[in-house]
Design a protein around this motif. Structure first.
Motif, PDB file in Angstrom:
ATOM      1  N   GLU A 197      -6.908  25.461   2.182  1.00 52.12           N
ATOM      2  CA  GLU A 197      -6.650  25.743   0.766  1.00 52.12           C
ATOM      3  C   GLU A 197      -6.044  27.122   0.574  1.00 52.12           C
ATOM      4  O   GLU A 197      -5.174  27.328  -0.272  1.00 52.12           O
ATOM      5  N   ALA A 198      -6.519  28.110   1.347  1.00 51.74           N
ATOM      6  CA  ALA A 198      -6.029  29.483   1.206  1.00 51.74           C
ATOM      7  C   ALA A 198      -4.756  29.723   2.005  1.00 51.74           C
ATOM      8  O   ALA A 198      -4.136  30.780   1.875  1.00 51.74           O
ATOM      9  N   GLU A 199      -4.362  28.769   2.841  1.00 51.23           N
ATOM     10  CA  GLU A 199      -3.169  28.864   3.672  1.00 51.23           C
ATOM     11  C   GLU A 199      -3.205  30.035   4.635  1.00 51.23           C
ATOM     12  O   GLU A 199      -2.170  30.582   5.041  1.00 51.23           O
ATOM     13  N   VAL A 200      -4.409  30.482   4.991  1.00 48.38           N
ATOM     14  CA  VAL A 200      -4.573  31.577   5.934  1.00 48.38           C
ATOM     15  C   VAL A 200      -5.955  31.478   6.534  1.00 48.38           C
ATOM     16  O   VAL A 200      -6.852  30.840   5.960  1.00 48.38           O
ATOM     17  N   HIS A 201      -6.147  32.071   7.706  1.00 48.60           N
ATOM     18  CA  HIS A 201      -7.452  32.072   8.360  1.00 48.60           C
ATOM     19  C   HIS A 201      -7.892  33.510   8.592  1.00 48.60           C
ATOM     20  O   HIS A 201      -7.110  34.343   9.052  1.00 48.60           O
ATOM     21  N   VAL A 202      -9.120  33.815   8.232  1.00 48.26           N
ATOM     22  CA  VAL A 202      -9.746  35.092   8.560  1.00 48.26           C
ATOM     23  C   VAL A 202     -11.092  34.773   9.182  1.00 48.26           C
ATOM     24  O   VAL A 202     -11.913  34.078   8.574  1.00 48.26           O
ATOM     25  N   ALA A 203     -11.338  35.265  10.382  1.00 50.45           N
ATOM     26  CA  ALA A 203     -12.568  34.931  11.096  1.00 50.45           C
ATOM     27  C   ALA A 203     -13.787  35.301  10.266  1.00 50.45           C
ATOM     28  O   ALA A 203     -13.918  36.423   9.786  1.00 50.45           O
ATOM     29  N   GLY A 204     -14.693  34.342  10.099  1.00 50.98           N
ATOM     30  CA  GLY A 204     -15.943  34.603   9.402  1.00 50.98           C
ATOM     31  C   GLY A 204     -15.867  34.530   7.895  1.00 50.98           C
ATOM     32  O   GLY A 204     -16.867  34.804   7.215  1.00 50.98           O
ATOM     33  N   VAL A 205     -14.717  34.208   7.332  1.00 51.85           N
ATOM     34  CA  VAL A 205     -14.568  34.147   5.876  1.00 51.85           C
ATOM     35  C   VAL A 205     -14.111  32.740   5.500  1.00 51.85           C
ATOM     36  O   VAL A 205     -13.152  32.218   6.060  1.00 51.85           O
ATOM     37  N   SER A 206     -14.798  32.138   4.553  1.00 50.96           N
ATOM     38  CA  SER A 206     -14.475  30.760   4.179  1.00 50.96           C
ATOM     39  C   SER A 206     -13.204  30.698   3.350  1.00 50.96           C
ATOM     40  O   SER A 206     -12.767  31.685   2.749  1.00 50.96           O
ATOM     41  N   GLN A 207     -12.599  29.516   3.291  1.00 54.45           N
ATOM     42  CA  GLN A 207     -11.415  29.309   2.461  1.00 54.45           C
ATOM     43  C   GLN A 207     -11.725  29.591   0.993  1.00 54.45           C
ATOM     44  O   GLN A 207     -10.911  30.162   0.279  1.00 54.45           O
ATOM     45  N   ARG A 208     -12.922  29.235   0.561  1.00 55.30           N
ATOM     46  CA  ARG A 208     -13.312  29.468  -0.824  1.00 55.30           C
ATOM     47  C   ARG A 208     -13.358  30.962  -1.138  1.00 55.30           C
ATOM     48  O   ARG A 208     -12.892  31.422  -2.183  1.00 55.30           O
ATOM     49  N   GLN A 209     -13.913  31.738  -0.225  1.00 54.29           N
ATOM     50  CA  GLN A 209     -13.979  33.184  -0.439  1.00 54.29           C
ATOM     51  C   GLN A 209     -12.591  33.815  -0.417  1.00 54.29           C
ATOM     52  O   GLN A 209     -12.298  34.729  -1.199  1.00 54.29           O
ATOM     53  N   LEU A 210     -11.725  33.327   0.472  1.00 51.53           N
ATOM     54  CA  LEU A 210     -10.371  33.855   0.525  1.00 51.53           C
ATOM     55  C   LEU A 210      -9.612  33.584  -0.769  1.00 51.53           C
ATOM     56  O   LEU A 210      -8.878  34.438  -1.264  1.00 51.53           O
ATOM     57  N   LEU A 211      -9.812  32.401  -1.331  1.00 51.31           N
ATOM     58  CA  LEU A 211      -9.162  32.088  -2.605  1.00 51.31           C
ATOM     59  C   LEU A 211      -9.678  32.978  -3.723  1.00 51.31           C
ATOM     60  O   LEU A 211      -8.921  33.420  -4.597  1.00 51.31           O
ATOM     61  N   THR A 212     -10.980  33.260  -3.701  1.00 53.87           N
ATOM     62  CA  THR A 212     -11.565  34.149  -4.709  1.00 53.87           C
ATOM     63  C   THR A 212     -10.979  35.549  -4.598  1.00 53.87           C
ATOM     64  O   THR A 212     -10.610  36.172  -5.598  1.00 53.87           O
ATOM     65  N   LEU A 213     -10.885  36.059  -3.364  1.00 49.40           N
ATOM     66  CA  LEU A 213     -10.287  37.371  -3.152  1.00 49.40           C
ATOM     67  C   LEU A 213      -8.841  37.400  -3.616  1.00 49.40           C
ATOM     68  O   LEU A 213      -8.390  38.351  -4.261  1.00 49.40           O
ATOM     69  N   GLU A 214      -8.110  36.340  -3.293  1.00 50.68           N
ATOM     70  CA  GLU A 214      -6.701  36.281  -3.681  1.00 50.68           C
ATOM     71  C   GLU A 214      -6.548  36.318  -5.198  1.00 50.68           C
ATOM     72  O   GLU A 214      -5.698  37.047  -5.729  1.00 50.68           O
ATOM     73  N   MET A 215      -7.365  35.559  -5.911  1.00 52.51           N
ATOM     74  CA  MET A 215      -7.277  35.540  -7.373  1.00 52.51           C
ATOM     75  C   MET A 215      -7.610  36.908  -7.950  1.00 52.51           C
ATOM     76  O   MET A 215      -6.959  37.380  -8.889  1.00 52.51           O
TER      77      MET A 215
END
Length: 346
Positions: free
Chosen positions: A119-137
Motif C-alpha cells: 500500500e505504501a509502495e515502499v519497505h522499511v524494516a520493522g515498520v508496517s505499511q499502515r504506519q508508513l502511510l500515516t507518516l506519509e500523510m
C-alpha cells in the motif's frame, strides 16, 4: 514522501505565519531549535512522533538544516522485537504483530523481489505499511500546506519558480550558470541551491552576480517547502522574474515534495542511458519538462535519444522535451524560449 530515510518535517512547533519577516540573521550562527512532539495519536497505531529541526544561518545567508526524525516508540519496540523473533512450536503468539510489520515482497518468476507493491509502495524494516502511510500523510500534508503558502508569495511577486531535479552529475549547475548569464540582464533572477554539504554550487552561481542561497540538508536527500520558505525570505526578493531551485541530486525523493514551484524540470544527461525515465518513473511523471543535456557527448556514448524520449512519454505522455548542450550552447535557444513563454503566462 521519503519513507526510507524519514527526512521531511511533520510540523514545526511555534512556527507562525504572521510575516513580519525581518529575518535579520546578521551573524554567523543563528540557531532555531523547534522541538516537536506530536500529541495526536492515530487510532490503534502510533505513539507520538518526534521531529527536531535546527536552522543554522551562516555567512552570506546560507541555511543549514538538520532534521532528526524519530519513529514512534511502539514502532521501535516492534522493530526490536522483529529483530529478535524466534519461532516456537508452542502457542506463544508472536505471529500477528511481526507478520504485519514484515512487508512481503512480490516474488517474480525470475527470483527477483519487488518491495514497492504494498500500500505504501515502499519497505522499511520493522515498520508496517499502515504506519508508513500515516507518516506519509502527516509529512506530505504539512509540507503541501507550506508549499501553497510559498506559491502565494511567488504568484504575488510574479516570479516563475522552477524546481530543477536530476541525478548527481547531470550538469544542472553548468546549465543554470549558462542560463543566468543569458537572463540576468533582462530580468531579475535568483537561485536556491540544495546539497547535502558545501556551498560549492551557490558560490558558482554568485560568481555570475546573481543572488543565491545555499541550503545544506545534512543527511536529507531533498529540499522541502520549509527549507524553500526559509531561503526565500533570506533572499528577500520581490521583483518579477525567475527563481530557480536546484534540488539535491536525487531522482527519487524530490518527486514527492511540492515546494510551491510552477514546474519541475527533470535534467537527464546522455551519459545516463535511455532507460532512466522507466527506472525512476515518479520523477518523470511529476516533471513538465525533460532536458536532455550534454548532447555534445552523443558521438562518444552508446545511447538512443529517441528511445529516451519514448520512455519518458510512456511514463508521462504530456512531458515536453528539449535537447541541448550547456557546454557548446546547442539547443539553448529552445530552453530560453521555453522560459520566456512560461513566464509570460504568469
Amino acid at each position: 514522501m521519503c519513507n526510507v530515510c524519514g527526512c521531511g518535517d511533520s510540523r514545526i512547533e511555534g512556527h507562525s505565519h504572521e510575516h513580519s519577516h525581518d529575518h535579520s540573521h546578521d551573524d554567523h550562527h543563528h540557531h532555531e531549535h523547534p522541538h516537536q512532539h506530536n500529541d495526536h495519536h492515530h487510532a490503534g497505531t502510533d505513539a507520538p512522533q518526534s521531529v527536531v529541526i535546527h536552522h543554522h544561518y551562516h555567512h552570506q545567508g546560507d541555511v543549514h538544516h538538520h532534521v532528526h526524525y524519530t519513529l514512534p516508540a511502539d514502532t521501535m519496540l516492534q522493530q526490536a522485537t522483529y529483530g529478535h523473533h524466534h519461532e516456537h512450536e508452542t502457542n506463544h503468539a508472536h505471529h500477528d504483530d511481526n507478520h504485519h510489520m514484515h512487508h512481503q515482497p512480490e516474488r517474480l518468476n525470475s527470483g527477483d523481489l519487488h518491495y514497492g507493491k504494498g500500500e505504501a509502495e515502499v519497505h522499511v524494516a520493522g515498520v508496517s505499511q499502515r504506519q508508513l502511510l500515516t507518516l506519509e500523510m502527516d509529512i506530505l500534508g504539512n509540507n503541501n500546506q507550506l508549499a501553497a503558502h510559498n506559491r502565494e508569495h511567488f504568484i504575488e511577486n510574479q516570479q516563475l519558480v522552477l524546481n530543477l531535479v536530476s541525478s548527481p552529475g547531470s550538469g544542472k549547475t553548468t546549465l543554470l550558470t549558462e542560463t543566468l548569464m543569458e537572463l540576468k540582464d533582462r530580468c531579475a533572477c535568483a537561485v536556491i541551491e540544495g546539497d547535502q554539504q558545501t556551498s560549492n554550487d551557490a558560490d558558482r552561481i554568485r560568481a555570475t552576480s546573481v543572488p543565491a542561497i545555499q541550503v545544506n540538508t545534512g543527511k536529507g536527500c531533498h529540499l522541502d517547502a520549509q527549507m524553500i520558505h526559509d531561503a526565500y525570505h533570506q533572499l528577500a526578493i520581490n521583483k518579477p522574474g525567475f527563481l530557480f531551485i536546484e534540488n539535491v541530486g536525487n531522482l527519487v525523493c524530490p518527486a514527492s515534495f511540492d515546494l510551491g514551484e510552477a514546474s519541475k524540470v527533470a535534467i537527464l544527461s546522455v551519459t545516463e542511458g535511455e532507460d532512466k525515465p522507466l527506472k525512476y518513473p515518479n520523477m518523470f511523471a511529476a516533471a513538465d519538462l525533460m532536458i536532455i543535456n550534454k548532447i555534445d557527448l552523443l558521438p562518444y556514448v552508446d545511447v538512443d535519444i529517441d528511445d529516451c524520449v519514448a520512455n519518458a512519454r510512456k511514463v508521462n505522455p504530456e512531458i515536453q522535451v528539449i535537447k541541448l548542450s550547456a557546454k557548446t550552447g546547442e539547443g539553448m535557444d529552445a530552453w530560453l524560449n521555453w522560459l520566456t513563454e512560461n513566464r509570460q503566462q504568469l
